[in-house]
Design an enzyme around this catalytic site. Structure first.
Site, PDB file in Angstrom:
ATOM      1  N   LYS A  69      -7.536  13.242  -5.301  1.00 25.85           N
ATOM      2  CA  LYS A  69      -8.137  12.326  -4.331  1.00 25.85           C
ATOM      3  C   LYS A  69      -8.614  11.058  -5.028  1.00 25.85           C
ATOM      4  CE  LYS A  69      -9.821  16.096  -1.422  1.00 25.85           C
ATOM      5  NZ  LYS A  69     -11.033  16.783  -0.913  1.00 25.85           N
ATOM      6  N   TYR A 129     -10.472   7.948   1.502  1.00 25.37           N
ATOM      7  CA  TYR A 129      -9.801   8.472   0.313  1.00 25.37           C
ATOM      8  C   TYR A 129      -8.344   8.765   0.580  1.00 25.37           C
ATOM      9  CZ  TYR A 129     -11.347  12.973   2.349  1.00 25.37           C
ATOM     10  OH  TYR A 129     -11.618  14.029   3.185  1.00 25.37           O
ATOM     11  N   ASP A 167     -19.184  24.921   5.312  1.00 27.60           N
ATOM     12  CA  ASP A 167     -19.751  24.725   3.984  1.00 27.60           C
ATOM     13  C   ASP A 167     -20.960  25.620   3.729  1.00 27.60           C
ATOM     14  OD1 ASP A 167     -17.742  22.910   3.522  1.00 27.60           O
ATOM     15  OD2 ASP A 167     -18.996  21.146   3.836  1.00 27.60           O
TER      16      ASP A 167
END
Length: 183
Positions: A69, A129, A167
């Site tokens: 990335k 990104y 997450d």
């Protein structure tokens, strides 16, 4: 455009673009052939996230077709978090924090073999990104940012940090360590 390698991870690169400012604003090149030549990769996907203050996204990694990335904050400020998850690396399980913001305009290259995350430090922070592979949800993993074995210090009270359900339910590093995807 200047670039430097990270002091701990020789394959992590921070690019600093030339910024041309005047009374109208500024201009910079965020990507060009020189970066492509240095990285020797092709980018297949562009992503853009917008986050509120103290949102943390990550620590994500992709293992079937590992993803590199190239990250840049276009509005706001945040911290890129990278963890080396290459089992045979001399820096295995080590981490680094790299500030990215719309003042310095630094661009962070995170190669495949790292788990990567991002902590927004301001409301309305935009992270853009480029990715070297197309996202494949079947071949991605997540490591818990607050894993006590990694001891990642975000310098913010963890009770203030906002995580997605995914997450929050991420694997501890020990689970990754017992079945590493990058040898």
């Amino acid at each position: 455009m200047n670039h430097t390698t990270h002091p701990l991870f020789s394959d992590v690169i921070v690019f600093t673009p030339n910024v041309y400012s005047d009374k109208r604003g500024y201009f910079l090149e965020s990507y060009n052939q020189n970066i492509k030549d240095i990285l020797n990769v092709n980018f297949l996907q562009d992503n853009h996230s917008k986050s509120h203050k103290y949102v943390f996204r990550g620590l994500h990694y992709h293992y079937d077709k590992p993803m590199g990335k190239l990250l840049r904050v276009i509005n706001g400020k945040g911290i890129g978090v990278i963890v080396d998850i290459r089992k045979n690396s001399s820096t295995y399980s080590k981490y680094a924090l790299i500030e990215l913001n719309d003042i310095d305009n630094n661009i962070l290259w995170t190669p495949p073999g790292f788990a990567q995350g991002f902590l927004s430090l301001e409301d309305n922070t935009h992270l853009c990104y480029k990715c070297t592979t197309i996202r494949n949800e079947q071949c991605e993993g997540t490591i818990y940012i607050f894993d006590p074995n990694l001891k990642i210090d975000l310098k913010i009270n963890k009770n203030n940090i906002i995580l997605s359900d995914k997450d929050k339910q991420a694997d501890l590093f020990e689970i990754y360590n017992n079945n590493p995807k990058f040898i």
